[in-house]
Design a protein around this motif. Sequence first.
Motif, PDB file in Angstrom:
ATOM      1  N   GLY A  68       0.807  -1.214   0.000  1.00 46.60           N
ATOM      2  CA  GLY A  68       0.000   0.000   0.000  1.00 46.60           C
ATOM      3  C   GLY A  68       0.838   1.260   0.000  1.00 46.60           C
ATOM      4  N   ILE A  69       1.901   1.268   0.803  1.00 48.27           N
ATOM      5  CA  ILE A  69       2.713   2.480   0.974  1.00 48.27           C
ATOM      6  C   ILE A  69       3.571   2.786  -0.262  1.00 48.27           C
ATOM      7  CG2 ILE A  69       4.601   3.519   2.297  1.00 48.27           C
ATOM      8  CD1 ILE A  69       1.965   3.466   3.807  1.00 48.27           C
ATOM      9  N   LEU A  70       4.262   1.789  -0.788  1.00 47.16           N
ATOM     10  CA  LEU A  70       5.241   2.054  -1.850  1.00 47.16           C
ATOM     11  C   LEU A  70       4.646   2.627  -3.139  1.00 47.16           C
ATOM     12  CD1 LEU A  70       7.701  -0.969  -1.413  1.00 47.16           C
ATOM     13  CD2 LEU A  70       8.025   1.419  -0.729  1.00 47.16           C
ATOM     14  N   PRO A  71       3.480   2.146  -3.615  1.00 47.45           N
ATOM     15  CA  PRO A  71       2.933   2.751  -4.837  1.00 47.45           C
ATOM     16  C   PRO A  71       2.626   4.239  -4.705  1.00 47.45           C
ATOM     17  CG  PRO A  71       1.925   0.619  -4.469  1.00 47.45           C
ATOM     18  CD  PRO A  71       2.721   0.940  -3.235  1.00 47.45           C
ATOM     19  N   ASP A  72       2.410   4.719  -3.489  1.00 49.78           N
ATOM     20  CA  ASP A  72       2.167   6.150  -3.257  1.00 49.78           C
ATOM     21  C   ASP A  72       3.455   6.917  -3.005  1.00 49.78           C
ATOM     22  OD1 ASP A  72      -0.524   6.022  -3.635  1.00 49.78           O
ATOM     23  OD2 ASP A  72      -1.061   5.948  -1.512  1.00 49.78           O
ATOM     24  N   THR A  73       4.600   6.211  -3.077  1.00 41.78           N
ATOM     25  CA  THR A  73       5.892   6.835  -2.850  1.00 41.78           C
ATOM     26  C   THR A  73       6.488   7.251  -4.184  1.00 41.78           C
ATOM     27  OG1 THR A  73       6.252   5.415  -0.936  1.00 41.78           O
ATOM     28  CG2 THR A  73       8.176   6.538  -1.828  1.00 41.78           C
ATOM     29  N   HIS A  74       6.986   8.460  -4.275  1.00 40.05           N
ATOM     30  CA  HIS A  74       7.476   8.977  -5.559  1.00 40.05           C
ATOM     31  C   HIS A  74       8.970   9.272  -5.476  1.00 40.05           C
ATOM     32  CE1 HIS A  74       3.340   9.235  -6.888  1.00 40.05           C
ATOM     33  NE2 HIS A  74       3.040   9.886  -5.768  1.00 40.05           N
ATOM     34  N   PHE A  75       9.737   8.453  -6.194  1.00 36.20           N
ATOM     35  CA  PHE A  75      11.173   8.673  -6.321  1.00 36.20           C
ATOM     36  C   PHE A  75      11.478   8.896  -7.805  1.00 36.20           C
ATOM     37  CE2 PHE A  75      11.189   6.314  -2.247  1.00 36.20           C
ATOM     38  CZ  PHE A  75      11.927   7.219  -1.494  1.00 36.20           C
ATOM     39  N   SER A  76      12.651   8.470  -8.218  1.00 38.82           N
ATOM     40  CA  SER A  76      13.011   8.614  -9.632  1.00 38.82           C
ATOM     41  C   SER A  76      12.313   7.575 -10.497  1.00 38.82           C
ATOM     42  CB  SER A  76      14.531   8.505  -9.802  1.00 38.82           C
ATOM     43  OG  SER A  76      14.999   7.275  -9.273  1.00 38.82           O
ATOM     44  N   VAL A  77      11.706   6.561  -9.843  1.00 35.17           N
ATOM     45  CA  VAL A  77      10.938   5.556 -10.579  1.00 35.17           C
ATOM     46  C   VAL A  77       9.524   5.521 -10.014  1.00 35.17           C
ATOM     47  CG1 VAL A  77      12.948   4.131 -11.108  1.00 35.17           C
ATOM     48  CG2 VAL A  77      11.646   3.689  -9.026  1.00 35.17           C
ATOM     49  N   ALA A  78       8.608   4.967 -10.786  1.00 38.64           N
ATOM     50  CA  ALA A  78       7.218   4.869 -10.335  1.00 38.64           C
ATOM     51  C   ALA A  78       7.152   4.029  -9.062  1.00 38.64           C
ATOM     52  CB  ALA A  78       6.371   4.247 -11.435  1.00 38.64           C
ATOM     53  N   GLY A  79       6.283   4.428  -8.150  1.00 44.26           N
ATOM     54  CA  GLY A  79       6.193   3.773  -6.849  1.00 44.26           C
ATOM     55  C   GLY A  79       5.919   2.287  -6.914  1.00 44.26           C
ATOM     56  N   TRP A  80       5.084   1.835  -7.864  1.00 47.05           N
ATOM     57  CA  TRP A  80       4.743   0.410  -7.921  1.00 47.05           C
ATOM     58  C   TRP A  80       5.964  -0.441  -8.251  1.00 47.05           C
ATOM     59  CZ3 TRP A  80       5.542  -2.663 -12.177  1.00 47.05           C
ATOM     60  CH2 TRP A  80       5.718  -2.032 -13.412  1.00 47.05           C
ATOM     61  N   ARG A  81       6.951   0.142  -8.954  1.00 45.26           N
ATOM     62  CA  ARG A  81       8.156  -0.625  -9.294  1.00 45.26           C
ATOM     63  C   ARG A  81       8.975  -0.956  -8.039  1.00 45.26           C
ATOM     64  NH1 ARG A  81       8.824  -0.801 -14.754  1.00 45.26           N
ATOM     65  NH2 ARG A  81       7.675   0.755 -15.979  1.00 45.26           N
ATOM     66  N   LEU A  82       8.845  -0.118  -7.028  1.00 45.44           N
ATOM     67  CA  LEU A  82       9.626  -0.322  -5.804  1.00 45.44           C
ATOM     68  C   LEU A  82       9.233  -1.598  -5.075  1.00 45.44           C
ATOM     69  CD1 LEU A  82       9.632   3.337  -4.390  1.00 45.44           C
ATOM     70  CD2 LEU A  82      11.491   2.153  -5.585  1.00 45.44           C
ATOM     71  N   ILE A  83       7.998  -2.077  -5.279  1.00 45.48           N
ATOM     72  CA  ILE A  83       7.594  -3.301  -4.578  1.00 45.48           C
ATOM     73  C   ILE A  83       8.408  -4.505  -5.046  1.00 45.48           C
ATOM     74  CG2 ILE A  83       5.242  -2.383  -4.326  1.00 45.48           C
ATOM     75  CD1 ILE A  83       4.315  -4.503  -6.314  1.00 45.48           C
ATOM     76  N   PHE A  84       8.974  -4.400  -6.243  1.00 49.02           N
ATOM     77  CA  PHE A  84       9.862  -5.458  -6.737  1.00 49.02           C
ATOM     78  C   PHE A  84      11.327  -5.109  -6.496  1.00 49.02           C
ATOM     79  CE2 PHE A  84       6.101  -5.599  -9.613  1.00 49.02           C
ATOM     80  CZ  PHE A  84       5.619  -6.835  -9.228  1.00 49.02           C
ATOM     81  N   LEU A  85      11.677  -3.830  -6.656  1.00 48.30           N
ATOM     82  CA  LEU A  85      13.079  -3.424  -6.561  1.00 48.30           C
ATOM     83  C   LEU A  85      13.623  -3.508  -5.138  1.00 48.30           C
ATOM     84  CD1 LEU A  85      13.080  -0.379  -9.029  1.00 48.30           C
ATOM     85  CD2 LEU A  85      13.831  -2.734  -9.470  1.00 48.30           C
ATOM     86  N   ILE A  86      12.745  -3.466  -4.118  1.00 53.87           N
ATOM     87  CA  ILE A  86      13.250  -3.606  -2.738  1.00 53.87           C
ATOM     88  C   ILE A  86      13.833  -4.991  -2.485  1.00 53.87           C
ATOM     89  CG2 ILE A  86      11.691  -1.871  -1.748  1.00 53.87           C
ATOM     90  CD1 ILE A  86      10.033  -4.229  -0.645  1.00 53.87           C
ATOM     91  N   ASN A  87      13.518  -5.950  -3.353  1.00 54.28           N
ATOM     92  CA  ASN A  87      14.101  -7.292  -3.201  1.00 54.28           C
ATOM     93  C   ASN A  87      15.583  -7.319  -3.536  1.00 54.28           C
ATOM     94  OD1 ASN A  87      11.635  -8.386  -2.488  1.00 54.28           O
ATOM     95  ND2 ASN A  87      11.144  -9.099  -4.541  1.00 54.28           N
ATOM     96  N   LEU A  88      16.054  -6.322  -4.307  1.00 49.97           N
ATOM     97  CA  LEU A  88      17.448  -6.350  -4.756  1.00 49.97           C
ATOM     98  C   LEU A  88      18.437  -6.294  -3.598  1.00 49.97           C
ATOM     99  CD1 LEU A  88      16.022  -5.866  -7.498  1.00 49.97           C
ATOM    100  CD2 LEU A  88      17.917  -4.370  -8.107  1.00 49.97           C
ATOM    101  N   PRO A  89      18.391  -5.277  -2.736  1.00 49.17           N
ATOM    102  CA  PRO A  89      19.366  -5.271  -1.626  1.00 49.17           C
ATOM    103  C   PRO A  89      19.188  -6.447  -0.677  1.00 49.17           C
ATOM    104  CG  PRO A  89      17.692  -3.546  -1.333  1.00 49.17           C
ATOM    105  CD  PRO A  89      17.529  -4.081  -2.725  1.00 49.17           C
ATOM    106  N   LEU A  90      17.929  -6.857  -0.452  1.00 54.11           N
ATOM    107  CA  LEU A  90      17.692  -7.989   0.454  1.00 54.11           C
ATOM    108  C   LEU A  90      18.231  -9.289  -0.142  1.00 54.11           C
ATOM    109  CD1 LEU A  90      14.044  -7.184   1.623  1.00 54.11           C
ATOM    110  CD2 LEU A  90      16.143  -6.951   2.952  1.00 54.11           C
TER     111      LEU A  90
END
Length: 473
Positions: free
Chosen positions: A155-177
Motif C-alpha cells: 500500500g505504501i510504496l505505490p504512493d511513494t514517488h522517487f526517480s521511478v514509479a512507486g509500484w516498481r519499488l515493490i519489486f526493486l526492494i528485493n534487490l538489496p535484500l
Amino acid sequence: MSKQTSKWILLIILSSSIFLSVIDIFIVNVAIPSIKKGIQGTDGDIQLVIALYLLGYASFLITGGRAGDHYGKKKVFIIAMLTFTLASLCCGMAQTAFQLNTARFLQGISAAFMVPQGITYIQVLFPSSKERIKALGIYGSIAGAASVIGQFLGGILPDTHFSVAGWRLIFLINLPLGLLFAFLAARFLKDNPPAAAEKTGRFDYAGVLLLTLGLVGLIYPLIRGAELGWPLWSVIAMGLSIVLLFIFLYDQKKKLLKGKEPLINLNLFNYKDFNIGLCAVLFYFMAQDSYFLINAVLFQTGFGISSSETGIFFVFQGAGYVTAAVISIKLIPVYGKKVLQTGVLIMIVSLIFHIIFFKSGAVNRVVLLPVLFIYGTGCGSVLPSLLTMALKSIPTKFAGAASGTFSTFQQTAIAFGIGIIGGIFFYKLGKAENTQAYLAAYQMATLANIGMLLLVSFFLWLLPDQDKGVKIS
C-alpha cells in the motif's frame, strides 16, 4: 560468535527465503491497481501477475526440494536467491504486461528452488526435537510477519514517488535484500555436499513438464478467455490442459509401479483423510487470496481510497490473523477441528458484514477496521493448522512427499481462486467505472467466496477429529 548463537543466526539467513517468497505474494495483492495503471494492463493481465508467480512456484516446488539433495543445498539456495533477485529486477524494470508476467513466472520458479533448502537446512541444524520445534516456530512467525509487512508495503510504496514509479519499488526492494542474504549464505552457511545415496534418484523432468503445461494451460485461458469473451482457442486450450493433467497422472502411476521416483507419490491418495484435507485446502485457498484481490480493487478503484490507506486497512486484517494464529495453535490439541470450523464460521459471518457495510458505497472506517480484524482472526484460526489436519493420518515415511504435495496443491488452489473468483468479479464489472458497478461485482464475488468457505466447512465436518489413519482399500 558461539556455536549455539551461530545456529540461530543461520536460521535468520535461511528464513530469508520464506520471507521474500511470501512477501512477494502479499505485496502484489495490495498494489494490483497501481501495477495495472503503470503497465497499462487489462484485468486479465493483473490476475496473471498473481497467478503466474504461484504456478511457477507450484510446478517446481517438489523438484526444487530434490535439487538440493542432488546438487547441494547451499549451492541451490544461493543460485535460487540470486535468480529470484534478478527476476525481481526484471519485474521492476518491465515495460509491458508480457515482460512483467514472464518475470513473475521466473520469480515463482526460483522461489520453488529457494524455499525447500531453508526448511531442509533447519532439520540438519536443529537435530533435537525441542530446538527444531522452536526453530520452525520462528520460521513460521517470519512467514506470518512477511504477509503483514507485504500488505503494508504494497500500500505504501505505490504512493511513494522517487526517480521511478512507486509500484516498481515493490519489486526493486528485493534487490538489496536478495544480494545481502545471498552473500550471507555464501559466507556463513556450511557447505552440504550431497551424499552419493542422495544423488542416485533422477529428476522427473517429464512430470514437471506435464504438470507445468497442464496448470498454465488451464489457468491462462481461464483468465484470458473470460476477458476476451471465450474465444475458441481458450476453450480448446483448457480441454487440452485437462488431457495433459490426466496424462500426468497416468505417467506418475506408471513410474510408481516401475519402482521409479515420480514427482508426486500417488500412494498418498490412498489415505481418505488426506484427500478430504486437500479438498478443504482447495476451497479455502481459492477464497483466501481472491479476497485480497477484489478488496484491493474495490477500495482503490471503486471507492477511490489511496493505496497507502488500503495497505493500512489490510494490516488490521493481518493483526487479527497473527493474534488468532497464536491462540489457535494452543487450542488445537484440546478442541481439534472445532477450532478450524469456528474460524471458517467467523470468516463467513465477516464476509456477510463486508457485503452489508459496503452496500451504500460509503466507507465507515470505524466499522471497517474491526470487520477486517475479525476476518483476520477467522483466517488465523484456520490456516496454521490446516496442514496438520490434512497430514495427521499420513505415515512418517510419506511425510516429506505429503508436505510437498500439500504445498503444490495450496499454490495451485490460490491461482485457481484468482482465475475463478477474480474472473467472476471482472466479468460482472465489465466496462463500467462507477461505484455501484464495483459494489455489484464485489457482492457477486464475495458470495462466491462464501460458497467456497461453506464447502470448506463441509470437508472439515467429514474429516475425523481423531487420528484414525483411515486408508482407502
